[in-house]
Design a protein around this motif. Structure first.
Motif, mmCIF file in Angstrom:
data_model
loop_
_atom_site.group_PDB
_atom_site.id
_atom_site.type_symbol
_atom_site.label_atom_id
_atom_site.label_comp_id
_atom_site.label_asym_id
_atom_site.label_seq_id
_atom_site.Cartn_x
_atom_site.Cartn_y
_atom_site.Cartn_z
ATOM 1 N N ALA A 219 76.161 53.155 75.175
ATOM 2 C CA ALA A 219 76.682 52.108 74.297
ATOM 3 C C ALA A 219 78.185 52.252 74.115
ATOM 4 O O ALA A 219 78.672 53.320 73.711
ATOM 5 N N ASP A 220 78.913 51.186 74.412
ATOM 6 C CA ASP A 220 80.350 51.175 74.180
ATOM 7 C C ASP A 220 80.843 49.739 74.212
ATOM 8 O O ASP A 220 80.225 48.870 74.842
ATOM 9 N N ALA A 221 81.939 49.495 73.540
ATOM 10 C CA ALA A 221 82.593 48.188 73.527
ATOM 11 C C ALA A 221 84.029 48.411 73.103
ATOM 12 O O ALA A 221 84.295 49.166 72.165
ATOM 13 N N PHE A 222 84.956 47.772 73.792
ATOM 14 C CA PHE A 222 86.365 47.955 73.461
ATOM 15 C C PHE A 222 87.178 46.807 74.034
ATOM 16 O O PHE A 222 86.703 46.034 74.878
ATOM 17 N N GLY B 67 73.956 48.598 76.961
ATOM 18 C CA GLY B 67 73.392 49.459 75.933
ATOM 19 C C GLY B 67 73.877 49.102 74.550
ATOM 20 O O GLY B 67 73.107 49.134 73.578
ATOM 21 N N MET B 68 75.143 48.733 74.431
ATOM 22 C CA MET B 68 75.668 48.321 73.135
ATOM 23 C C MET B 68 75.059 46.995 72.698
ATOM 24 O O MET B 68 74.728 46.805 71.521
ATOM 25 N N SER C 53 78.076 56.863 69.324
ATOM 26 C CA SER C 53 78.169 58.308 69.116
ATOM 27 C C SER C 53 77.121 59.071 69.916
ATOM 28 O O SER C 53 77.306 60.251 70.203
ATOM 29 N N ARG C 54 76.057 58.402 70.288
ATOM 30 C CA ARG C 54 74.993 59.084 71.044
ATOM 31 C C ARG C 54 75.395 59.320 72.485
ATOM 32 O O ARG C 54 75.226 60.417 73.018
ATOM 33 N N ALA C 55 75.940 58.290 73.149
ATOM 34 C CA ALA C 55 76.315 58.422 74.556
ATOM 35 C C ALA C 55 77.351 57.361 74.893
ATOM 36 O O ALA C 55 77.017 56.303 75.421
ATOM 37 N N PRO C 56 78.639 57.605 74.600
ATOM 38 C CA PRO C 56 79.661 56.596 74.877
ATOM 39 C C PRO C 56 79.956 56.487 76.369
ATOM 40 O O PRO C 56 79.718 57.421 77.135
ATOM 41 N N TRP C 57 80.499 55.339 76.750
ATOM 42 C CA TRP C 57 80.926 55.137 78.132
ATOM 43 C C TRP C 57 82.119 56.045 78.408
ATOM 44 O O TRP C 57 83.103 56.032 77.673
#
Length: 335
Positions: free
Chosen positions: A153-156, A173-174, A256-260
């Motif tokens: 999960a990530d977003a930016f 995932g995000m 926080s669990r598994a960022p890109w």
């Protein structure tokens, strides 16, 4: 000159705490602009002071004095300690140049790595999701959206090149971690980062932190208020502060669990910064600034520091100019 030239190097120790205190009393956008403006003025003052100290010492070198038709005995008598201060300033400028190059290269390397990890076609617009939630969030004329098929999960907000807006990057995932309204808030948050070009503020803070130790203390507050600026923009866009707060909290938990792994450190993201503090601010009504005597005093004190920094820099520059003129037209000195 010697008194004026040292003022911009000392005033940041007073101005930086004042700027942080004032920013906490302002709305997010005004707070970010205040911190960025303070950082810029103090950073320029620091560079100018170091440069003036270095130049004052260089003038006392015989080859430089000969080229400028300066009276070396007069300069030596007028400022006997200038060579020592110039040597220290020269070393500092060399170190600061190396740090600036290192920071710029690191940022460029991270952005290149992030862009290289994206699909080659831009923008990448995902197919309609089963619940039809994501497709409805894409509006014409907005920054392109790239969805990565990745369970992490990530977003930016990925900045573009010089004249490009950039793009929003989000992983599948995000998207799965959020519901429809939360996705809208997340994308609105990242869109606000790109529209206001918050990455430039972060780059300014990163370089300024290398220039002066006092300016390092403004980097984290500026990042926080930029996130709050984007939070308020997202809340206004979706029309629900609770949904926005929930989106920020759930996005941070999922990331926080598994960022890109390829996200640049200077790329703004909804799940970065002090998330609990941001969520708490969103769960309260939109703040209405109410100036108090203490805030007015802080504003005046900060304005005085910035004015003194600018005035001292200009005075030191003028003094150096007058020194050169005096050394050129000293009686008994022939061109």
């Amino acid at each position: 000159m010697m008194l004026a030239v040292w003022a911009p190097l000392l005033l940041p120790f007073l101005a930086a705490p004042l700027a942080r205190r004032l920013a906490d009393a302002l709305p997010p956008r005004a707070a970010a602009l205040t911190l960025a403006g303070t950082t810029a003025v103090l950073a320029v003052g620091t560079l100018c002071s170091l440069g003036l100290l270095a130049v004052a010492g260089l003038l006392q070198l015989p080859p430089v004095a000969a080229v400028g038709h300066l009276s070396l005995p007069w300069l030596t008598a007028a400022a006997p300690d200038a060579p020592f201060a110039a040597a220290a300033a020269g070393v500092a400028l060399l170190v600061l140049t190396a740090l600036a190059v290192r920071t710029a290269r690191r940022r460029r390397r991270e952005l290149r790595a992030a862009r290289a990890a994206l699909p080659p076609h831009a923008p990448v617009r995902p197919p309609r999701s089963p619940r039809g939630l994501l497709a409805s969030l894409l509006q014409p004329g907005e920054p392109p959206l790239t969805v990565l098929d990745d369970e992490r999960a990530d977003a930016f907000a990925l900045p573009g090149h010089l004249h490009e807006t950039g793009r929003i990057v989000v992983t599948s995932g995000m998207l799965r971690a959020l519901d429809g309204p939360e996705r809208a808030a997340l994308l609105a948050h990242e869109r606000a980062h790109l529209t206001a070009r918050h990455h430039l503020y972060l780059a300014l803070a990163e370089h300024a932190a290398d220039l002066h130790p006092a300016l390092r203390t403004l980097r984290s507050p500026l990042g926080y208020h930029l996130e709050r600026w984007a939070d308020e923009s997202a809340a206004t866009h979706v029309g629900d502060r609770t949904v926005t707060a929930r989106a920020v909290g759930r996005a941070a938990l999922a990331a926080s669990r598994a960022p890109w792994p390829a996200r640049p450190r200077l790329a703004p993201a909804a799940h970065s910064g002090p998330v609990p503090r941001r969520v708490a601010a969103l769960l309260h009504p939109r703040p209405t600034p109410r100036p108090t005597p203490r805030h007015r005093a802080t504003t005046l004190a900060l304005a005085a520091c910035l004015t003194l920094t600018t005035a001292a820099t200009l005075e030191a520059t003028a003094d150096l100019h007058h020194t050169v003129e005096a050394a050129q037209y000293t009686p008994g000195h022939h061109h």
